[in-house]
Design a protein around this motif. Structure first.
Motif, PDB file in Angstrom:
ATOM      1  N   UNK A  54     -15.862   8.351  15.471  1.00  0.00           N
ATOM      2  CA  UNK A  54     -16.397   6.815  15.051  1.00  0.00           C
ATOM      3  C   UNK A  54     -15.726   6.222  15.370  1.00  0.00           C
ATOM      4  N   UNK A  55     -15.580   5.277  15.806  1.00  0.00           N
ATOM      5  CA  UNK A  55     -14.624   4.146  16.151  1.00  0.00           C
ATOM      6  C   UNK A  55     -14.365   3.359  15.103  1.00  0.00           C
ATOM      7  N   UNK A  56     -13.729   2.949  15.008  1.00  0.00           N
ATOM      8  CA  UNK A  56     -13.101   1.879  14.118  1.00  0.00           C
ATOM      9  C   UNK A  56     -12.809   0.450  14.675  1.00  0.00           C
ATOM     10  N   UNK A  57     -13.632   0.135  13.693  1.00  0.00           N
ATOM     11  CA  UNK A  57     -13.841  -1.449  15.191  1.00  0.00           C
ATOM     12  C   UNK A  57     -13.542  -3.297  13.511  1.00  0.00           C
ATOM     13  N   UNK A  58     -12.160  -3.195  14.637  1.00  0.00           N
ATOM     14  CA  UNK A  58     -11.848  -4.341  13.686  1.00  0.00           C
ATOM     15  C   UNK A  58     -11.482  -5.879  14.299  1.00  0.00           C
ATOM     16  N   UNK A  59     -11.962  -7.311  13.551  1.00  0.00           N
ATOM     17  CA  UNK A  59     -11.832  -8.563  14.946  1.00  0.00           C
ATOM     18  C   UNK A  59     -10.405  -9.081  14.665  1.00  0.00           C
ATOM     19  N   UNK A  81      -9.452  -6.609   5.262  1.00  0.00           N
ATOM     20  CA  UNK A  81     -10.893  -5.577   5.153  1.00  0.00           C
ATOM     21  C   UNK A  81     -11.575  -4.877   6.589  1.00  0.00           C
ATOM     22  N   UNK A  82     -12.049  -3.617   5.981  1.00  0.00           N
ATOM     23  CA  UNK A  82     -12.496  -3.040   7.526  1.00  0.00           C
ATOM     24  C   UNK A  82     -13.513  -1.685   6.087  1.00  0.00           C
ATOM     25  N   UNK A  83     -15.231  -1.809   6.387  1.00  0.00           N
ATOM     26  CA  UNK A  83     -15.947  -0.831   6.049  1.00  0.00           C
ATOM     27  C   UNK A  83     -16.884  -1.524   4.791  1.00  0.00           C
ATOM     28  N   UNK A  84     -16.670  -2.978   4.217  1.00  0.00           N
ATOM     29  CA  UNK A  84     -16.507  -3.864   3.973  1.00  0.00           C
ATOM     30  C   UNK A  84     -15.927  -4.339   2.639  1.00  0.00           C
ATOM     31  N   UNK A  85     -14.781  -3.049   3.073  1.00  0.00           N
ATOM     32  CA  UNK A  85     -13.391  -2.716   2.154  1.00  0.00           C
ATOM     33  C   UNK A  85     -12.346  -3.637   2.687  1.00  0.00           C
ATOM     34  N   UNK A  86     -12.022  -4.582   1.270  1.00  0.00           N
ATOM     35  CA  UNK A  86     -10.478  -5.637   1.404  1.00  0.00           C
ATOM     36  C   UNK A  86      -9.741  -4.216   1.027  1.00  0.00           C
ATOM     37  N   UNK A  87      -8.344  -4.548   2.314  1.00  0.00           N
ATOM     38  CA  UNK A  87      -7.331  -4.037   2.042  1.00  0.00           C
ATOM     39  C   UNK A  87      -6.609  -4.501   4.058  1.00  0.00           C
ATOM     40  N   UNK A  88      -5.441  -3.631   3.876  1.00  0.00           N
ATOM     41  CA  UNK A  88      -4.958  -3.632   5.136  1.00  0.00           C
ATOM     42  C   UNK A  88      -4.072  -2.684   5.664  1.00  0.00           C
ATOM     43  N   UNK A  89      -4.125  -0.891   4.754  1.00  0.00           N
ATOM     44  CA  UNK A  89      -4.040   0.051   5.550  1.00  0.00           C
ATOM     45  C   UNK A  89      -5.393   1.124   4.785  1.00  0.00           C
ATOM     46  N   UNK A  90      -6.067   2.039   6.114  1.00  0.00           N
ATOM     47  CA  UNK A  90      -7.274   2.486   5.455  1.00  0.00           C
ATOM     48  C   UNK A  90      -6.822   4.024   6.281  1.00  0.00           C
ATOM     49  N   UNK A  91      -7.584   5.039   5.200  1.00  0.00           N
ATOM     50  CA  UNK A  91      -7.881   6.278   5.463  1.00  0.00           C
ATOM     51  C   UNK A  91      -8.801   6.394   6.107  1.00  0.00           C
ATOM     52  N   UNK A  92      -9.046   7.164   7.255  1.00  0.00           N
ATOM     53  CA  UNK A  92     -10.278   8.179   8.034  1.00  0.00           C
ATOM     54  C   UNK A  92      -9.973   9.292   7.871  1.00  0.00           C
ATOM     55  N   UNK A  93     -11.185   9.725   8.035  1.00  0.00           N
ATOM     56  CA  UNK A  93     -11.056  11.602   8.450  1.00  0.00           C
ATOM     57  C   UNK A  93     -11.156  11.789   9.540  1.00  0.00           C
ATOM     58  N   UNK A  94     -10.658  12.873  10.091  1.00  0.00           N
ATOM     59  CA  UNK A  94     -10.661  13.700  10.579  1.00  0.00           C
ATOM     60  C   UNK A  94     -10.986  13.434  12.520  1.00  0.00           C
ATOM     61  N   UNK A  95     -13.027  12.451  11.980  1.00  0.00           N
ATOM     62  CA  UNK A  95     -13.504  12.762  13.296  1.00  0.00           C
ATOM     63  C   UNK A  95     -13.771  11.013  12.892  1.00  0.00           C
ATOM     64  N   UNK A  99     -12.646   6.764   4.706  1.00  0.00           N
ATOM     65  CA  UNK A  99     -12.231   7.608   3.592  1.00  0.00           C
ATOM     66  C   UNK A  99     -12.036   6.837   2.704  1.00  0.00           C
ATOM     67  N   UNK A 100     -10.673   5.905   2.338  1.00  0.00           N
ATOM     68  CA  UNK A 100     -11.124   5.603   1.921  1.00  0.00           C
ATOM     69  C   UNK A 100      -9.637   4.211   2.169  1.00  0.00           C
ATOM     70  N   UNK A 101      -9.738   2.887   1.453  1.00  0.00           N
ATOM     71  CA  UNK A 101      -8.484   1.585   1.415  1.00  0.00           C
ATOM     72  C   UNK A 101      -7.355   2.836   0.445  1.00  0.00           C
ATOM     73  N   UNK A 102      -6.218   2.551   1.055  1.00  0.00           N
ATOM     74  CA  UNK A 102      -4.923   3.133   0.657  1.00  0.00           C
ATOM     75  C   UNK A 102      -4.037   2.106   0.034  1.00  0.00           C
ATOM     76  N   UNK A 103      -3.647   0.720   1.055  1.00  0.00           N
ATOM     77  CA  UNK A 103      -2.869  -0.553   0.802  1.00  0.00           C
ATOM     78  C   UNK A 103      -3.544  -1.295   0.743  1.00  0.00           C
ATOM     79  N   UNK A 104      -2.980  -2.480  -0.198  1.00  0.00           N
ATOM     80  CA  UNK A 104      -3.152  -3.686  -0.097  1.00  0.00           C
ATOM     81  C   UNK A 104      -2.594  -4.984  -0.327  1.00  0.00           C
ATOM     82  N   UNK A 105      -1.765  -5.637   1.129  1.00  0.00           N
ATOM     83  CA  UNK A 105      -1.121  -6.495   0.097  1.00  0.00           C
ATOM     84  C   UNK A 105      -1.487  -8.124   0.237  1.00  0.00           C
ATOM     85  N   UNK A 106      -0.312  -8.831   0.484  1.00  0.00           N
ATOM     86  CA  UNK A 106      -0.929 -10.536  -0.636  1.00  0.00           C
ATOM     87  C   UNK A 106      -0.003 -10.923   0.852  1.00  0.00           C
ATOM     88  N   UNK A 107       0.064 -11.104   1.654  1.00  0.00           N
ATOM     89  CA  UNK A 107       0.228 -11.714   2.599  1.00  0.00           C
ATOM     90  C   UNK A 107       1.032 -11.354   4.013  1.00  0.00           C
TER      91      UNK A 107
END
Length: 325
Positions: A54-59, A81-95, A99-107
């Motif tokens: 499943x491709x991950x697409x970002x602008x 954000x990605x997948x309608x969830x705010x954040x700057x680092x995201x975890x995906x399953x192997x496929x 999975x989830x957002x793992x980190x969010x920064x301020x700047x």
């Protein structure tokens, strides 16, 4: 890898344990509204698209991709954000499924994400806070469960804003990072490559033999760091080294240039411009080098070469798109 039109280019890439390749594809639309899209896709070991992923697409730019030892995929970049969830680092399953957002920064987002042999995770970027905790230096360490390691007290930081901070960890836990600006906290040195001990304190024994000041109007910049199993350090960037291979070389564990690395002229540009190395990966006793160059040791290539562990070019045999005839 073959990426079909619209106008495309390959940025970051990483290997999964089964040999499949994750790659960030930048797609530019040549007609209005002239948008750019960054897509994390997967290819099989022959370079063919893997439609089971499943491709991950970002602008916004995806700047780093990590395949964790547990098979999970982490990516980061300039997105908020990605997948309608705010954040700057995201975890995906192997496929590739979310999975989830793992980190969010301020700047200013994040640049690099790296996992060491103990499943500790290191991240770099232009941030001052991450997950609401103050990390002024733009470098942070996390435990395997993504909880912030507060014991990692880093006295080293860039003297100016530097978003591009590559990072790698040696087998003894020493942490290497580079960039385009000098680092405060390491004496009066102006090097673009520094090393700290596992607790974040400066390692005074590391004195890398790289350029400190610009020449030919090109600022020395360390864009990529990869550590071999023997702890030798492969470094790529721009105008880093004196001699005939300014963009790419290998250092001994103490920082001295490794004279046994048989790269010849290394990466270069046929038009005489300064070459640059953007990414270095080591896998299965091969070194993968990606950047802005069209020659490697005087052999024609197209921004990408595969080397053996002594620096000799062994591939790819052909750098070309599929025939259109």
């Amino acid at each position: 890898l073959y990426t079909p039109p619209p106008l495309t280019s390959v940025g970051e890439f990483a290997f999964q344990s089964d040999g499949k390749i994750l790659a960030v594809i930048l797609k530019n639309m040549s007609a209005p509204p002239y948008t750019q899209t960054y897509v994390l896709e997967r290819f099989d070991s022959n370079g063919n698209p893997d439609n089971s992923f499943t491709p991950a697409t970002c602008t916004s730019a995806i700047t780093s991709v990590l395949v964790r030892s547990n098979g999970k995929i982490v990516f980061t970049g300039l997105m908020n954000s990605f997948n309608s969830v705010e954040g700057n680092a995201f975890e995906l399953n192997a496929d590739g499924t979310f999975s989830r957002v793992v980190m969010k920064t301020d700047f200013n987002g994040m640049n690099s994400v790296y996992e060491d042999g103990n499943e500790n995770i290191f991240v770099t970027g232009g941030f001052k806070k991450i997950n609401a905790s103050a990390i002024i230096k733009g470098i942070a360490k996390f435990n395997a469960d993504y909880s912030l390691d507060q014991s990692f007290k880093l006295p080293v930081f860039p003297v100016a804003f530097d978003f591009y901070l590559p990072i790698a960890v040696q087998s003894n836990g020493k942490v290497l990072f580079g960039g385009g600006f000098a680092f405060a906290g390491v004496g009066s040195d102006s090097l673009k490559l520094a090393r700290v001990l596992a607790d974040g304190s400066v390692d005074p024994s590391f004195q890398p033999l790289i350029r400190k000041d610009h020449s030919n109007m090109v600022n020395p910049t360390a864009n990529a760091i990869a550590v071999q199993p023997d702890d030798k350090i492969v470094v790529g960037g721009s105008n880093l080294f004196a001699g005939i291979s300014p963009a790419f070389n290998r250092l001994l564990p103490d920082g001295q240039v490794d004279g046994e690395f048989q790269i010849g002229n290394g990466p270069s540009m046929s038009n005489g411009w300064s070459p640059s190395v953007a990414l270095v990966q080591i896998r299965d006793s091969k070194i993968y080098v990606f950047g802005t160059f069209d020659r490697y040791n005087n052999e024609v290539c197209q921004s990408f070469v595969i080397l053996d562990m002594q620096g000799k070019k062994i591939g790819p045999d052909v750098n070309a798109l599929p025939s259109t005839s």
